[in-house]
Design a protein around this motif. Structure first.
Motif, PDB file in Angstrom:
ATOM      1  N   MET A   1       0.848  -1.193   0.000  1.00 13.92           N
ATOM      2  CA  MET A   1       0.000   0.000   0.000  1.00 13.92           C
ATOM      3  C   MET A   1       0.886   1.247   0.000  1.00 13.92           C
ATOM      4  O   MET A   1       1.805   1.362   0.797  1.00 13.92           O
ATOM      5  N   ALA A   2       0.614   2.160  -0.919  1.00 16.26           N
ATOM      6  CA  ALA A   2       1.397   3.393  -1.008  1.00 16.26           C
ATOM      7  C   ALA A   2       1.208   4.237   0.250  1.00 16.26           C
ATOM      8  O   ALA A   2       0.107   4.344   0.785  1.00 16.26           O
ATOM      9  N   ASN A   3       2.302   4.820   0.691  1.00 19.25           N
ATOM     10  CA  ASN A   3       2.292   5.677   1.873  1.00 19.25           C
ATOM     11  C   ASN A   3       1.910   7.099   1.458  1.00 19.25           C
ATOM     12  O   ASN A   3       2.541   7.661   0.563  1.00 19.25           O
ATOM     13  N   PRO A   4       0.917   7.716   2.083  1.00 15.43           N
ATOM     14  CA  PRO A   4       0.492   9.066   1.685  1.00 15.43           C
ATOM     15  C   PRO A   4       1.506  10.159   1.995  1.00 15.43           C
ATOM     16  O   PRO A   4       1.348  11.299   1.557  1.00 15.43           O
ATOM     17  N   ILE A   5       2.575   9.844   2.724  1.00 10.04           N
ATOM     18  CA  ILE A   5       3.500  10.888   3.168  1.00 10.04           C
ATOM     19  C   ILE A   5       4.167  11.617   2.011  1.00 10.04           C
ATOM     20  O   ILE A   5       4.438  12.817   2.090  1.00 10.04           O
ATOM     21  N   LEU A   6       4.431  10.904   0.898  1.00  9.47           N
ATOM     22  CA  LEU A   6       5.099  11.566  -0.222  1.00  9.47           C
ATOM     23  C   LEU A   6       4.201  12.634  -0.830  1.00  9.47           C
ATOM     24  O   LEU A   6       4.641  13.773  -1.065  1.00  9.47           O
ATOM     25  N   HIS A  93       2.547  -1.425 -17.586  1.00 13.30           N
ATOM     26  CA  HIS A  93       1.361  -1.777 -16.796  1.00 13.30           C
ATOM     27  C   HIS A  93       1.704  -2.830 -15.745  1.00 13.30           C
ATOM     28  O   HIS A  93       1.364  -2.685 -14.557  1.00 13.30           O
ATOM     29  N   HIS A  94       2.412  -3.868 -16.160  1.00 13.21           N
ATOM     30  CA  HIS A  94       2.775  -4.966 -15.256  1.00 13.21           C
ATOM     31  C   HIS A  94       3.729  -4.478 -14.175  1.00 13.21           C
ATOM     32  O   HIS A  94       3.607  -4.863 -12.998  1.00 13.21           O
ATOM     33  N   THR A  95       4.672  -3.611 -14.549  1.00  8.69           N
ATOM     34  CA  THR A  95       5.656  -3.102 -13.594  1.00  8.69           C
ATOM     35  C   THR A  95       4.998  -2.231 -12.533  1.00  8.69           C
ATOM     36  O   THR A  95       5.285  -2.367 -11.331  1.00  8.69           O
ATOM     37  N   VAL A  96       4.122  -1.338 -12.938  1.00  8.43           N
ATOM     38  CA  VAL A  96       3.440  -0.478 -11.966  1.00  8.43           C
ATOM     39  C   VAL A  96       2.597  -1.320 -11.014  1.00  8.43           C
ATOM     40  O   VAL A  96       2.630  -1.125  -9.788  1.00  8.43           O
ATOM     41  N   LYS A  97       1.844  -2.257 -11.562  1.00  7.14           N
ATOM     42  CA  LYS A  97       1.037  -3.130 -10.711  1.00  7.14           C
ATOM     43  C   LYS A  97       1.915  -3.891  -9.720  1.00  7.14           C
ATOM     44  O   LYS A  97       1.605  -3.999  -8.523  1.00  7.14           O
ATOM     45  N   ASP A 141      -2.740   5.144 -15.322  1.00  9.65           N
ATOM     46  CA  ASP A 141      -3.968   4.361 -15.386  1.00  9.65           C
ATOM     47  C   ASP A 141      -3.859   3.040 -14.629  1.00  9.65           C
ATOM     48  O   ASP A 141      -4.866   2.496 -14.179  1.00  9.65           O
ATOM     49  N   SER A 142      -2.634   2.532 -14.462  1.00 10.42           N
ATOM     50  CA  SER A 142      -2.432   1.211 -13.873  1.00 10.42           C
ATOM     51  C   SER A 142      -2.414   1.218 -12.352  1.00 10.42           C
ATOM     52  O   SER A 142      -2.618   0.171 -11.729  1.00 10.42           O
ATOM     53  N   ARG A 143      -2.143   2.353 -11.735  1.00 11.88           N
ATOM     54  CA  ARG A 143      -2.069   2.376 -10.278  1.00 11.88           C
ATOM     55  C   ARG A 143      -3.466   2.218  -9.670  1.00 11.88           C
ATOM     56  O   ARG A 143      -4.476   2.596 -10.274  1.00 11.88           O
ATOM     57  N   THR A 144      -3.495   1.670  -8.466  1.00 12.17           N
ATOM     58  CA  THR A 144      -4.784   1.479  -7.799  1.00 12.17           C
ATOM     59  C   THR A 144      -5.038   2.530  -6.733  1.00 12.17           C
ATOM     60  O   THR A 144      -6.186   2.742  -6.343  1.00 12.17           O
ATOM     61  N   SER A 145      -3.983   3.173  -6.237  1.00 11.43           N
ATOM     62  CA  SER A 145      -4.119   4.183  -5.188  1.00 11.43           C
ATOM     63  C   SER A 145      -3.640   5.530  -5.702  1.00 11.43           C
ATOM     64  O   SER A 145      -2.589   5.630  -6.343  1.00 11.43           O
TER      65      SER A 145
END
Length: 286
Positions: A1-6, A93-97, A141-145
Motif C-alpha cells: 500500500m502506497a504511503n500518503p506521506i510523499l 502496466h505490469h511493472t506499476v502493478k 492508469d495502472s495504479r490502484t491508489s
C-alpha cells in the motif's frame, strides 16, 4: 500500500531530502537516523546484489524482489527506480502493478530505449516523446491508489539539450506525471530554468561526481526543487570506508580499527532481539 506521506510532502511545498539505499544494511541505518522517505536506487541495488552495472541487465523480477525487500525492511516510504518500465506498454502496466503491490510508494520511469543506461554515463538512446507519453498514461492508469506517485524522467540533456528536456517534460506533465525528473543537467543555471518553466514538482538527482552540481540543500530549495535524491552518497561513503579498513588489514594487520559501528546495536537494528525472544520462549536446552 502506497504511503500518503510523499504526496503530503509534495503538497506542502517544503523541500526535503531523500537518501539512496543500496542494500538492507543501509536501510536499517536509515531507519535509525529517522528518514521518512528513501530512494530505491537501481544503480546501487543492482551493484550490491549482483556486482553488475546499471545497464538494463537486472530483470523486472529481480528488481521487484529488491524493491519489495526494501519496502519490508525500511520504515520509510520507498521511491523506486523503475528504469524504462522494463519494455513496452504492457510491461509498464505490469511493472506499476507489481511495484505497487510490493509496497513502494512511487515509481520513476525514464524515456530511454530498453535496455537503459545509467543517466550519468554515455551512449544513452531515447524513445520518442510520443512513446513516452503513452508510457506515462499507462502508468497513471495502472495504479490502484492515488497515493502512488508516478515520476517521469527524461535523459534528453545529452542528445537534445536543455530545450529538449523541457519540451519532453512538458509533454510528460500533460500525460499525467506527478513529478518531473530532468536528469543530468549540467549547471545551476539549467536547474533554475527547469524549475521555473515546468508546472509540476521537480526532483533533483544529486549523483556525487556525476554531471550535475551538488549544491547544499538550502540552495536546491531556493532553486525551486521539490526534493532531491542522493543515490550514491551512502554507497560511495561505504566504499571509501571499506577500502580503508581492508588496506589497513592487508598492509598492517589491523583487525580492530577505531570508528566501527557497534556490533550489539547492529544486532538490535537487524532484528536479533526478536530471534532471541523466540528462542527464550520456544528453544529447548540440550
Amino acid at each position: 500500500m502506497a504511503n500518503p506521506i510523499l504526496r503530503e510532502k509534495l503538497n506542502s511545498g517544503k523541500f526535503f531530502v531523500v537518501p539512496g539505499i543500496q542494500d538492507m544494511i543501509t536501510a536499517v541505518i536509515a531507519n535509525k537516523v529517522g528518514f521518512d522517505i528513501v530512494y530505491g536506487t537501481g544503480y546501487w541495488l543492482t551493484a550490491s546484489a549482483w556486482g553488475l552495472p546499471d545497464a538494463g541487465i537486472a530483470t523486472y523480477t529481480e528488481m521487484r524482489n529488491r524493491m519489495e525487500t526494501l519496502a519490508r525492511t525500511s520504515n520509510a516510504a520507498v521511491i523506486a527506480d523503475g528504469d524504462t518500465g522494463y519494455g513496452g506498454l504492457l510491461n509498464v502496466h505490469h511493472t506499476v502493478k507489481g511495484y505497487e503491490a510490493s509496497g513502494v510508494t512511487a515509481i520513476q520511469i525514464e524515456d530511454q530505449e530498453f535496455p537503459k543506461k545509467c543517466g550519468h554515463t554515455p551512449f544513452k538512446r531515447l524513445i520518442s516523446t510520443e512513446d513516452m507519453v503513452e508510457k506515462i498514461q499507462v502508468a497513471v492508469d495502472s495504479r490502484t491508489s492515488e497515493d502512488f506517485v508516478v515520476i517521469a524522467r527524461t535523459d534528453a540533456r545529452e542528445s537534445e539539450g536543455l530545450d529538449g528536456v523541457l519540451r519532453r517534460l512538458e509533454a510528460y506533465s500533460k500525460a499525467g506525471a506527478d513529478v518531473l525528473f530532468p536528469e543530468a543537467l549540467h549547471s545551476e543555471e539549467e536547474m533554475r530554468k527547469a524549475c521555473a518553466v515546468l508546472d509540476k514538482p521537480c526532483m533533483a538527482n544529486m549523483s556525487n561526481h556525476g554531471k550535475t552540481p551538488v549544491p547544499p540543500a538550502e540552495v536546491l530549495a531556493e532553486i525551486g526543487y521539490a526534493y532531491a535524491i542522493y543515490p550514491s552518497l551512502t554507497s560511495l561513503a561505504a566504499c571509501a570506508a571499506m577500502e580503508k579498513v581492508l588496506r589497513d588489514l592487508k598492509d598492517n594487520g589491523v583487525g580492530q580499527p577505531d570508528g566501527l559501528f557497534d556490533f550489539s546495536e547492529f544486532c538490535s537494528l537487524i532484528g536479533f532481539e526478536d530471534v532471541w525472544a523466540f528462542e527464550k520462549k520456544w528453544g529447548k536446552a540440550g
